[in-house]
Design an enzyme around this catalytic site. Structure first.
Site, PDB file in Angstrom:
ATOM      1  CG  HIS A  64       1.862  -1.719 -15.487  1.00 32.86           C
ATOM      2  ND1 HIS A  64       1.604  -2.992 -15.015  1.00 32.86           N
ATOM      3  CD2 HIS A  64       2.851  -1.854 -16.398  1.00 32.86           C
ATOM      4  CE1 HIS A  64       2.404  -3.844 -15.618  1.00 32.86           C
ATOM      5  NE2 HIS A  64       3.168  -3.178 -16.470  1.00 32.86           N
ATOM      6  CD  GLN A  97      10.082   9.715 -10.976  1.00 35.62           C
ATOM      7  OE1 GLN A  97       9.291  10.526 -11.457  1.00 35.62           O
ATOM      8  NE2 GLN A  97      11.106  10.082 -10.224  1.00 35.62           N
ATOM      9  CD  GLU A  98       4.935   2.170  -9.016  1.00 34.21           C
ATOM     10  OE1 GLU A  98       3.957   1.895  -8.311  1.00 34.21           O
ATOM     11  OE2 GLU A  98       5.764   1.308  -9.375  1.00 34.21           O
ATOM     12  N   GLY A 117       0.777  -1.245   0.000  1.00 31.47           N
ATOM     13  CA  GLY A 117       0.000   0.000   0.000  1.00 31.47           C
ATOM     14  C   GLY A 117       0.800   1.283   0.000  1.00 31.47           C
ATOM     15  CB  SER A 118       4.229   2.306  -0.936  1.00 29.83           C
ATOM     16  OG  SER A 118       4.390   1.933  -2.275  1.00 29.83           O
ATOM     17  CG  ASN A 119       1.616   3.407  -5.754  1.00 26.21           C
ATOM     18  OD1 ASN A 119       1.994   4.444  -6.305  1.00 26.21           O
ATOM     19  ND2 ASN A 119       2.236   2.247  -5.922  1.00 26.21           N
ATOM     20  CG  ASN A 151      -3.570  -0.687 -12.422  1.00 29.54           C
ATOM     21  OD1 ASN A 151      -3.347  -0.863 -11.217  1.00 29.54           O
ATOM     22  ND2 ASN A 151      -2.946  -1.376 -13.356  1.00 29.54           N
ATOM     23  CG  MET A 166      -1.407  -8.482  -6.279  1.00 33.76           C
ATOM     24  SD  MET A 166      -0.362  -7.601  -7.455  1.00 33.76           S
ATOM     25  CE  MET A 166       0.495  -8.998  -8.160  1.00 33.76           C
ATOM     26  NE  ARG A 167      -8.227 -11.399  -5.667  1.00 31.87           N
ATOM     27  CZ  ARG A 167      -8.297 -12.736  -5.643  1.00 31.87           C
ATOM     28  NH1 ARG A 167      -8.946 -13.387  -6.582  1.00 31.87           N
ATOM     29  NH2 ARG A 167      -7.759 -13.402  -4.657  1.00 31.87           N
TER      30      ARG A 167
END
Ligand code: GRF
Length: 207
Positions: free
Chosen positions: A111, A175-176, A14-16, A109, A92-93
């Site tokens: 990526h 960067q995310e 959960g860092s994002n 999302n 992850m789905r």
């Protein structure tokens, strides 16, 4: 100012999610995370949500007979918390029709590669194995495919000789954490227009 209500779907650390929560809390994005849902009870993303007083919900996929029933349960939860934008953050789905139809053009999302290269799992490893010199990350709207939806923002990073998968992943992750909150901000400000495969980013004046 009215805040966009964001629901986050996460499976892991959960860092994002954290980057989005932080951007919202300092007013960088006119948005608030109103619920975090995970398919994994042990996901650290749920702990992060609780630490911020955000409802954290575990929905166990195998309690449901079908993917549709499982996703209906997620939609119920998202509706309960008035969610207007769903952010996948390490979920992850593959998202199915029930979620897509419930939130049309309202699921994003992140990526860890420059799409359309290196879709699917282990984008960083795929980039290293291919030998590209530049990789990065992509925030995109979600459609029925695997990492195929309209691209909102990308950021590039160099691939350095001798990089391990961890080295490249952490360079990309930095960067995310910048571009995902930016995408949420643009959405919350009503500045994203989807035009087929393209996403136009309007300037502040609506142009
Ligand atoms: C990130 O690398 C993201 O790009 C990918 O899964 C990872 C999730 O990390 N989709 P975190 O759970 O947000 O820390």
């Amino acid at each position: 100012m009215r805040k966009l209500r964001v629901g986050v779907l996460a499976s892991g650390r959960g860092s994002n999610l954290q980057a989005i929560i932080d951007a919202c809390s300092i007013g960088e994005a006119p948005a608030q995370v109103t619920v975090v849902v995970s398919d994994r009870a042990e996901a650290y993303a749920l702990d992060r949500a609780r630490q911020h007083g955000i409802p954290a919900v575990h929905i166990h996929p195998s309690y449901y007979g079908t993917k549709e029933e499982y996703e209906h349960r997620i939609v119920l939860e998202m509706r309960e918390y008035g969610v207007e934008l769903v952010c996948l953050a390490g979920y992850m789905r593959l998202v199915g029709g029930v979620l897509l139809d419930s939130f049309p053009d309202r699921i994003m999302n992140i990526h860890p590669a420059l799409l359309p290269s290196f879709k699917g799992l282990h984008g960083q490893r795929q980039a290293l194995e291919y030998g590209v010199k530049i990789s990065g990350c992509t925030v995109h709207f979600v459609d029925g495919g695997m990492d195929t939806g309209p691209i909102i923002i990308q950021a590039a990073v160099p691939v350095l000789s001798g990089d391990s998968e961890e080295d490249l992943s952490s360079r990309i992750l930095e960067q995310e954490h910048i571009i995902y909150p930016q995408a949420v901000k643009l959405f919350a400000e009503g500045r994203l227009r989807i035009d087929g495969k393209k996403v136009h980013v309007l300037d502040g004046s609506g142009q």
